[in-house]
Motif scaffolding. Structure first.
Motif, short mmCIF file in Angstrom:
data_model
loop_
_atom_site.label_atom_id
_atom_site.label_comp_id
_atom_site.label_asym_id
_atom_site.label_seq_id
_atom_site.Cartn_x
_atom_site.Cartn_y
_atom_site.Cartn_z
N UNK A 1 19.37 40.01 11.08
CA UNK A 1 19.93 39.78 9.75
C UNK A 1 21.31 40.40 9.62
N UNK A 2 21.54 41.54 10.27
CA UNK A 2 22.86 42.16 10.22
C UNK A 2 23.90 41.27 10.89
N UNK A 3 23.53 40.68 12.00
CA UNK A 3 24.47 39.80 12.70
C UNK A 3 24.74 38.52 11.92
N UNK A 4 23.81 38.14 11.04
CA UNK A 4 24.00 36.95 10.21
C UNK A 4 24.80 37.26 8.94
N UNK A 5 25.31 38.48 8.82
CA UNK A 5 26.16 38.83 7.69
C UNK A 5 25.45 39.47 6.53
N UNK A 6 24.22 39.92 6.73
CA UNK A 6 23.45 40.51 5.64
C UNK A 6 23.35 42.04 5.75
N UNK A 7 24.22 42.64 6.56
CA UNK A 7 24.16 44.10 6.74
C UNK A 7 24.70 44.81 5.50
N UNK A 8 24.07 45.91 5.15
CA UNK A 8 24.51 46.73 4.01
C UNK A 8 24.44 48.20 4.41
#
Length: 364
Positions: free
Chosen positions: A74-81
């Motif tokens: 999910x982080x690699x898909x742009x959902x990292x926080x």
């Protein structure tokens, strides 16, 4: 009989099926292009890509600040926080991409250079590019500390060193023997300048400069990743165009001339492209040693075939540098050592291996 004759005639005039060379697989690019590739090369490339992917995942996930494996997709898909966004976008993401790009550039550069010189110990490091970039970085830090950034100084130093080598040989980049001799002299002078600067500057600046001139991937940015990406975007197609002339050139100058390969022109183009690739990698990572030396030799041994091994050298260069940087980040014994020191250790072990092979070889 007439029917049989008609059938035989049609069979004779039909287009022959494409012949696949023995031991090779046809890789099709669109409906008209079919490139024969050796199966060991395909297997080696696939294994190298899997290892590179595993090393990349380890780089992003290992350690106290690593991204947990369940959160990584999910982080690699742009959902990292939060922490994951910081690690991916600032701390390790750019560093990983720069390591892949710079390693690929170094590996391809070494393959081009070794193919032209026909010397397993040949690399752009030998002709003074790394030493020149280190001297340029040192000069920028000492003489123009607030005017010229250290990476720009490194790039200018590499270009100046290659210009000196080009004109001092008297034949440009066409004569490999003169190229190596001139490069050794330029490397010695550049190293002397670097050591003087390290001795002359303040201790804090000297420590930072020493880290850079040994090659470092710390504090890389997406701008650095973009720079090496553009270098590869320009150079990879040009290297692909040189692959066939280089393969023919390994048969010898006389035979390659008879086949229309123009070895002198090919040598100049290959060395020039090798220098551009190395200079691009040096500008974002510093003069990391021995990747361009070892990657083509490993490629030659894992594929067990002839040729310049451009694709495998590119992949293995990226893998070697990512693994070296992963070691630099995670090895608990030595904290924050420049990645270039680890590649030097690997290169030194490789040179020792070559020496042992030569000693064990029976005298002619």
């Amino acid at each position: 009989m007439k029917t049989a004759e008609r059938i035989d005639t049609s069979a004779a005039t039909a287009s022959p099926a494409p012949v696949r060379p023995k031991g090779r697989t046809l890789v099709r690019i669109g409906p008209w292009v079919a490139v024969p590739v050796r199966r060991p090369t395909l297997v080696a490339a696939a294994v190298t890509l899997v290892l590179l992917l595993g090393a990349a995942v380890a780089t992003l996930s290992l350690g106290r600040l690593g991204i947990d494996l369940p959160d990584l997709p999910s982080a690699l898909m742009g959902e990292a926080t939060g922490k994951n966004a910081f690690v991916l976008n600032r701390l390790r993401g750019p560093r990983l991409v720069v390591a892949i790009g710079a390693g690929a550039a170094f590996g391809l550069s070494g393959a081009l250079f070794q193919s032209v010189t026909r010397n397993p110990l040949g690399s752009p490091d030998v002709i003074g590019l790394g030493a020149g970039s280190g001297a340029g970085a040192a000069a920028a830090a000492l003489f123009f500390p607030d005017v010229v950034p250290v990476p720009v100084g490194a790039l200018l130093g590499a270009v100046l060193a290659m210009a000196v080598v080009y004109f001092s040989t008297g034949t440009g980049f066409r004569n490999p023997a003169r190229l190596v001799v001139a490069g050794i002299g330029v490397s010695a002078m550049a190293t002397a300048l670097t050591q003087y600067v390290v001795y002359a500057v303040e201790r804090d600046k000297a420590s930072a400069l020493t880290a850079y001139i040994n090659g470092s991937l710390a504090a890389r940015s997406w701008d650095d990743a973009t720079t090496i990406g553009l270098v590869l975007l320009v150079c990879l197609p040009l290297a692909a165009l040189l692959a066939r002339p280089l393969s023919i050139g390994e048969m010898g100058d006389d035979l390659s001339t008879g086949l229309g390969a123009r070895p002198a022109r090919t040598a100049t183009a290959a060395v020039t492209l090798s220098i551009v690739l190395s200079a691009g990698a040096v500008s974002v990572a510093g003069p990391i040693a021995f990747v361009s030396l070892t990657a083509p030799q490993i490629a030659k041994r894992v594929t067990r075939g002839g040729g310049p091994h451009l694709v495998m050298s590119t992949l293995l260069g990226a893998l070697l540098l990512v693994l070296a940087d992963l070691t630099a980040q995670q090895l608990p014994l030595f904290d924050n050592l420049p990645v270039g020191l680890y590649t030097m250790a690997v290169g030194g072990a490789y040179l020792g291996y070559l020496l042992l092979r030569e000693w064990k070889r029976p005298a002619a």
